[in-house]
Design an enzyme around this catalytic site. Structure first.
Site, mmCIF file in Angstrom:
data_model
loop_
_atom_site.group_PDB
_atom_site.id
_atom_site.type_symbol
_atom_site.label_atom_id
_atom_site.label_comp_id
_atom_site.label_asym_id
_atom_site.label_seq_id
_atom_site.Cartn_x
_atom_site.Cartn_y
_atom_site.Cartn_z
ATOM 1 N N ARG A 142 0.810 -1.222 0.000
ATOM 2 C CA ARG A 142 0.000 0.000 0.000
ATOM 3 C C ARG A 142 0.846 1.276 0.000
ATOM 4 O O ARG A 142 0.339 2.361 -0.208
ATOM 5 C CB ARG A 142 -0.974 -0.017 1.185
ATOM 6 C CG ARG A 142 -2.178 -0.894 0.914
ATOM 7 C CD ARG A 142 -3.095 -0.974 2.111
ATOM 8 N NE ARG A 142 -2.546 -1.815 3.160
ATOM 9 C CZ ARG A 142 -3.040 -1.890 4.388
ATOM 10 N NH1 ARG A 142 -4.063 -1.149 4.739
ATOM 11 N NH2 ARG A 142 -2.483 -2.689 5.285
ATOM 12 N N LYS A 177 8.734 -1.189 3.144
ATOM 13 C CA LYS A 177 8.013 -0.188 3.941
ATOM 14 C C LYS A 177 8.835 0.369 5.102
ATOM 15 O O LYS A 177 8.882 1.578 5.308
ATOM 16 C CB LYS A 177 6.717 -0.808 4.471
ATOM 17 C CG LYS A 177 5.957 0.094 5.404
ATOM 18 C CD LYS A 177 4.505 -0.290 5.515
ATOM 19 C CE LYS A 177 4.269 -1.578 6.223
ATOM 20 N NZ LYS A 177 2.815 -1.835 6.377
ATOM 21 N N ARG A 222 25.798 22.742 4.388
ATOM 22 C CA ARG A 222 25.842 21.364 3.902
ATOM 23 C C ARG A 222 26.868 20.554 4.704
ATOM 24 O O ARG A 222 27.607 21.102 5.515
ATOM 25 C CB ARG A 222 26.167 21.379 2.413
ATOM 26 C CG ARG A 222 25.013 21.967 1.587
ATOM 27 C CD ARG A 222 25.410 22.170 0.141
ATOM 28 N NE ARG A 222 25.954 20.960 -0.440
ATOM 29 C CZ ARG A 222 26.753 20.940 -1.515
ATOM 30 N NH1 ARG A 222 27.102 22.084 -2.110
ATOM 31 N NH2 ARG A 222 27.212 19.808 -1.981
ATOM 32 N N LYS A 234 29.966 24.205 2.295
ATOM 33 C CA LYS A 234 30.114 22.756 2.173
ATOM 34 C C LYS A 234 31.549 22.415 2.532
ATOM 35 O O LYS A 234 32.477 23.016 1.974
ATOM 36 C CB LYS A 234 29.825 22.296 0.757
ATOM 37 C CG LYS A 234 29.799 20.778 0.643
ATOM 38 C CD LYS A 234 30.486 20.201 -0.560
ATOM 39 C CE LYS A 234 31.946 20.460 -0.640
ATOM 40 N NZ LYS A 234 32.650 19.762 -1.701
ATOM 41 N N TYR A 247 29.421 31.293 -1.982
ATOM 42 C CA TYR A 247 29.605 29.845 -1.917
ATOM 43 C C TYR A 247 30.996 29.544 -1.384
ATOM 44 O O TYR A 247 32.001 29.924 -1.991
ATOM 45 C CB TYR A 247 29.441 29.193 -3.297
ATOM 46 C CG TYR A 247 29.825 27.734 -3.252
ATOM 47 C CD1 TYR A 247 29.139 26.857 -2.408
ATOM 48 C CD2 TYR A 247 30.891 27.236 -3.986
ATOM 49 C CE1 TYR A 247 29.497 25.530 -2.316
ATOM 50 C CE2 TYR A 247 31.258 25.895 -3.897
ATOM 51 C CZ TYR A 247 30.563 25.049 -3.054
ATOM 52 O OH TYR A 247 30.929 23.730 -2.947
ATOM 53 N N ASN A 304 36.874 38.235 6.905
ATOM 54 C CA ASN A 304 35.615 38.763 6.385
ATOM 55 C C ASN A 304 35.493 38.380 4.912
ATOM 56 O O ASN A 304 36.389 38.675 4.115
ATOM 57 C CB ASN A 304 35.583 40.283 6.527
ATOM 58 C CG ASN A 304 34.212 40.837 6.159
ATOM 59 O OD1 ASN A 304 33.317 40.902 6.995
ATOM 60 N ND2 ASN A 304 34.049 41.212 4.904
ATOM 61 N N TYR A 338 35.855 23.195 -7.935
ATOM 62 C CA TYR A 338 35.642 22.012 -8.772
ATOM 63 C C TYR A 338 36.065 22.319 -10.191
ATOM 64 O O TYR A 338 35.587 23.281 -10.795
ATOM 65 C CB TYR A 338 34.152 21.660 -8.704
ATOM 66 C CG TYR A 338 33.766 20.385 -9.399
ATOM 67 C CD1 TYR A 338 34.488 19.213 -9.201
ATOM 68 C CD2 TYR A 338 32.649 20.338 -10.221
ATOM 69 C CE1 TYR A 338 34.107 18.038 -9.827
ATOM 70 C CE2 TYR A 338 32.260 19.158 -10.844
ATOM 71 C CZ TYR A 338 32.993 18.011 -10.640
ATOM 72 O OH TYR A 338 32.616 16.848 -11.256
ATOM 73 N N ALA A 349 38.006 43.843 -4.679
ATOM 74 C CA ALA A 349 36.691 43.428 -5.167
ATOM 75 C C ALA A 349 36.790 43.018 -6.633
ATOM 76 O O ALA A 349 37.526 43.612 -7.417
ATOM 77 C CB ALA A 349 35.697 44.564 -5.006
ATOM 78 N N ARG A 360 42.182 41.879 -11.698
ATOM 79 C CA ARG A 360 41.015 42.203 -12.518
ATOM 80 C C ARG A 360 41.462 43.160 -13.615
ATOM 81 O O ARG A 360 42.521 43.795 -13.502
ATOM 82 C CB ARG A 360 39.922 42.864 -11.672
ATOM 83 C CG ARG A 360 40.353 44.186 -11.086
ATOM 84 C CD ARG A 360 39.363 44.746 -10.078
ATOM 85 N NE ARG A 360 39.810 46.039 -9.624
ATOM 86 C CZ ARG A 360 39.587 46.520 -8.399
ATOM 87 N NH1 ARG A 360 38.941 45.804 -7.505
ATOM 88 N NH2 ARG A 360 40.015 47.719 -8.076
HETATM 89 C C1 UD1 Z 1 -1.621 -6.998 12.206
HETATM 90 C C2 UD1 Z 1 -2.369 -7.862 13.195
HETATM 91 C C3 UD1 Z 1 -3.611 -7.141 13.686
HETATM 92 C C4 UD1 Z 1 -3.208 -5.814 14.278
HETATM 93 C C5 UD1 Z 1 -2.368 -4.999 13.305
HETATM 94 C C6 UD1 Z 1 -1.785 -3.786 14.030
HETATM 95 C C7 UD1 Z 1 -1.940 -10.180 12.574
HETATM 96 C C8 UD1 Z 1 -2.503 -11.415 11.938
HETATM 97 N N1 UD1 Z 1 -2.727 -9.129 12.600
HETATM 98 O O1 UD1 Z 1 -2.447 -6.847 11.055
HETATM 99 O O2 UD1 Z 1 -4.295 -7.908 14.665
HETATM 100 O O3 UD1 Z 1 -4.386 -5.102 14.663
HETATM 101 O O4 UD1 Z 1 -1.283 -5.756 12.797
HETATM 102 O O5 UD1 Z 1 -1.079 -2.944 13.159
HETATM 103 O O6 UD1 Z 1 -0.835 -10.221 13.077
HETATM 104 N N2 UD1 Z 1 4.909 -9.471 8.237
HETATM 105 C C9 UD1 Z 1 5.940 -10.331 7.954
HETATM 106 N N3 UD1 Z 1 5.686 -11.507 7.348
HETATM 107 C C10 UD1 Z 1 4.432 -11.903 7.015
HETATM 108 C C11 UD1 Z 1 3.359 -11.024 7.307
HETATM 109 C C12 UD1 Z 1 3.639 -9.812 7.917
HETATM 110 O O7 UD1 Z 1 7.107 -10.029 8.260
HETATM 111 O O8 UD1 Z 1 4.288 -13.005 6.469
HETATM 112 C C13 UD1 Z 1 5.208 -8.199 8.892
HETATM 113 C C14 UD1 Z 1 4.880 -7.000 8.026
HETATM 114 O O9 UD1 Z 1 6.018 -6.598 7.299
HETATM 115 C C15 UD1 Z 1 4.493 -5.951 9.045
HETATM 116 C C16 UD1 Z 1 3.948 -6.754 10.210
HETATM 117 O O10 UD1 Z 1 4.401 -8.075 10.042
HETATM 118 O O11 UD1 Z 1 5.607 -5.208 9.500
HETATM 119 C C17 UD1 Z 1 2.440 -6.701 10.286
HETATM 120 O O12 UD1 Z 1 1.879 -7.231 9.103
HETATM 121 P P1 UD1 Z 1 0.620 -6.566 8.418
HETATM 122 O O13 UD1 Z 1 0.324 -7.302 7.160
HETATM 123 O O14 UD1 Z 1 0.777 -5.097 8.355
HETATM 124 O O15 UD1 Z 1 -0.511 -6.948 9.475
HETATM 125 P P2 UD1 Z 1 -1.894 -6.206 9.666
HETATM 126 O O16 UD1 Z 1 -2.846 -6.690 8.622
HETATM 127 O O17 UD1 Z 1 -1.671 -4.756 9.793
HETATM 128 MG MG MG Z 2 -0.007 -3.399 9.396
#
Ligand code: UD1
Ligand code: MG
Length: 434
Positions: A14, A21, A310, A328, A343, A354, A364, A400, A417
Site C-alpha cells: 500500500r 516499507k 551542507r 560545504k 559559496y 571577512n 571544482y 573586489a 582584474r
Molecule cells: C496486524 C495484526 C492485527 C493488528 C495490526 C496492528 C496479525 C494477523 N494481525 O495486522 O491484529 O491489529 O497488525 O497494526 O498479526 N509481516 C511479515 N511476514 C508476514 C506477514 C507480515 O514479516 O508473512 C510483517 C509485516 O512486514 C508488518 C507486520 O508483520 O511489518 C504486520 O503485518 P501486516 O500485514 O501489516 O498486518 P496487519 O494486517 O496490519
Molecule cells: Mg499493518
C-alpha cells in the site's frame, strides 16, 4: 535477558514503493531504526525478520541478526522462523511489527512488567477509527480470550473498540510452542501471530492487555499514515528540543532530524530545516528559512536567514553566515563573517576573516575538488573568485572583483582584474540615433 523479534518482511504494497516499507524515513532515518532505538533499553537481543532481496534493510539493522522469510505466510510464520536464532534463549521474547515505529520505550517497559505477573502480555489501544485492526476479545475476568482479525470477525466482534496493536510478550518456550502449533485455516489463509493468545488460554494460562495511546501504536501502511507518523515524530522532537532549552519561535514550521542537537539558549526562527547530523551550541540563532545538514554551529554564531549549511560545515564561535550563503566542507574560524550571497566549498577560513558579498570558491574543475585556505583576519573583497587550490594569507586583502588564481602572501593586497578605461563622450546621449 529479554529478546525481541521484529517483523519486517512485508514489502508494504500500500506504500506503492520500490523500497521496503520499514525503510521509509521518519525524521531522517528509516522507521525500523526508530523501533530499534525504542527497543534497545528493554531488549538485549533483537532479531529482525526481513523479506527476500531486502539487503538494504538487513544492512540498516546491523548489528542485529536477520532472518529471511522466503514466503509471506503470515505474522505467525514470520515470528516462528526467528526461533532458530533464539535457540536455547531463556527469558521473555516480544514480537513487534516493523511498521509500528512510534512505540516508546516507556510503553515497552510497561509491557514487559505486565508479563511478570501473567503468561502473555500484549499491547492494545482504542483508536478513534478501529478500521481493519484485529479486535481484542476479553472475558468477564478481563483476561484476553483471543484476538480476532478484522477479516474473520463477526459484526458483533467488529463493534469491539479495543484493538490489537501487534506486540506480544511471553516466555520464550511458551511463545515458540504456541507458534509451532499455529494453523492457517482462516479467511486470509495465513498463520496469524495473534492466535498465540487463544493458544495460551487453551493451556489454561493467563493473558492480559496493556493499553497505550493510539498515537504510539498506530501502524503505518500508506503514505498518508507515514505523514501522520512524521507529524507525531516531529512534535515529539520539537517538544524535547524546547524542554532541553532551545527556543523555537514557531515550532510547527521547524523540521528536526532524529539526531538534531540544540544546546540551551539556541533560538530557531520559523521555517528552518534540520537534516541529520546537526549540532548547534549555546546561544546560536538560526534565522528563518535556513537549511542545515551534517554540520556544527559553534556557540553564539548567527546563521541565516536563508543560509544553507551542507555536510562538513563548521561555523566557529560567534561567526556569522548570512543570507544566500552556502557552506560545504567549510570551516569558519571564530568571529569570521560571510554575510551575503557566497559559496564556500572545501575551504578553511581563519578566525576573524571577512568574506565579501558574492565571493565564490571555485573548488571544482569538472573532475576534482580542490581546497582553498583563507588566513586569519583576511579580507576577501566582494565578488572575489578564488580558483582552488589557492591560499590567501593572514590579514591579506583581495580587491573586489578579483579572480585569484595564485597564492596571496600574508599581509598583501591582491588585485586581479582588468583595469578600468573611461571613454569620454561615449555615454548614453551621444550614441542616440538622430
Ligand atoms: C496486524 C495484526 C492485527 C493488528 C495490526 C496492528 C496479525 C494477523 N494481525 O495486522 O491484529 O491489529 O497488525 O497494526 O498479526 N509481516 C511479515 N511476514 C508476514 C506477514 C507480515 O514479516 O508473512 C510483517 C509485516 O512486514 C508488518 C507486520 O508483520 O511489518 C504486520 O503485518 P501486516 O500485514 O501489516 O498486518 P496487519 O494486517 O496490519
Ligand atoms: Mg499493518
Amino acid at each position: 535477558m529479554r529478546a525481541a523479534i521484529i517483523l519486517a518482511a512485508g514489502q508494504g504494497t500500500r506504500m506503492r514503493s520500490a523500497q521496503p516499507k520499514v525503510m521509509h524515513q521518519l525524521a531522517g532515518r528509516p522507521m525500523v531504526q526508530h523501533l530499534l532505538a525504542a527497543c534497545a533499553p528493554v531488549f538485549q537481543r533483537i532479531v529482525v525478520v526481513v523479506g527476500p532481496g531486502m539487503e538494504e534493510l538487513a544492512a540498516a539493522v546491523v548489528p542485529h541478526a536477520t532472518v529471511v522469510q522466503q514466503e509471506r505466510l503470515g505474522t505467525g510464520h514470520a515470528a516462528r522462523i526467528a526461533a532458530p536464532l533464539l535457540e536455547g534463549f531463556v527469558g521473555d521474547v516480544a514480537v513487534l511489527y516493523g511498521d509500528n515505529p512510534l512505540i516508546t520505550t516507556a510503553t515497552l517497559e510497561r509491557l514487559v512488567a505486565a508479563r511478570e505477573t501473567t503468561d502473555l502480555a500484549l499491547l492494545a489501544m482504542r483508536p478513534a477509527d478501529p478500521g481493519r485492526y484485529g479486535r481484542v476479545v476479553q472475558d468477564e475476568a478481563g483476561q484476553v480470550a483471543r484476538i480476532v482479525e478484522h477479516a474473520d470477525a463477526t459484526e458483533a466482534e467488529r463493534a469491539i473498540p479495543l484493538c490489537n496493536a501487534g506486540v506480544v510478550c511471553a516466555a520464550a518456550p511458551n511463545l515458540f510452542r504456541w507458534l509451532s502449533g499455529l494453523r492457517n485455516d482462516n479467511r486470509q489463509g495465513e498463520y496469524y501471530l495473534t492466535d498465540v493468545v487463544a493458544a495460551a488460554r487453551a493451556e489454561g494460562l493467563r493473558t492480559t492487555a496493556v493499553e497505550a495511546p493510539e498515537a504510539e501504536l498506530r501502524g503505518i501502511n500508506t503514505r498518508v499514515e507515514l505523514a501522520a507518523a512524521e507529524a507525531e515524530t516531529q512534535s515529539r522532537l520539537r517538544e524535547a528540543a524546547m524542554l532541553g532549552g532551545a527556543t523555537l519561535t514557531d515550532p510547527g514550521s521547524v523540521t528536526l532530524a532524529w539526531d538534531t542537537r540544540l544546546a540551551p539558549d539556541v533560538v530557531v526562527e520559523p521555517h528552518v530545516v534540520f537534516a541529520p547530523g546537526v549540532t548547534v551550541e549555546e546561544g546560536v540563532r538560526i534565522r528563518a528559512f535556513s537549511h542545515l545538514e551534517g554540520c556544527v554551529v559553534r556557540a553564539n554564531a548567527i546563521v541565516g536567514p536563508y543560509a544553507r549549511l551542507r555536510p562538513g560545515a563548521d561555523v566557529g564561535q560567534g561567526a556569522h553566515v548570512g543570507n544566500f550563503v552556502e557552506l560545504k566542507a567549510a570551516t569558519l574560524g571564530a568571529g569570521a563573517k560571510a554575510n551575503h550571497l557566497t559559496y564556500l566549498g572545501d575551504v578553511s577560513v581563519g578566525a576573524g576573516a571577512n568574506i565579501g558579498a558574492g565571493t565564490i570558491t571555485c573548488n571544482y574543475d569538472g573532475v576534482n575538488k580542490h581546497r582553498t585556505e583563507i588566513g586569519e583576519g583576511a579580507f576577501i573583497g566582494s565578488d572575489t573568485a578564488l580558483v582552488a587550490p589557492v591560499r590567501v594569507g593572514a590579514r591579506a586583502i583581495t580587491a573586489a572583483g578579483s579572480v585569484i588564481t595564485e597564492d596571496v602572501p600574508d599581509d598583501a593586497l591582491a588585485i586581479a582584474r582588468g583595469r578600468q578605461a573611461n571613454k569620454p563622450g561615449r555615454g548614453v546621449k551621444p550614441r542616440r540615433k538622430s
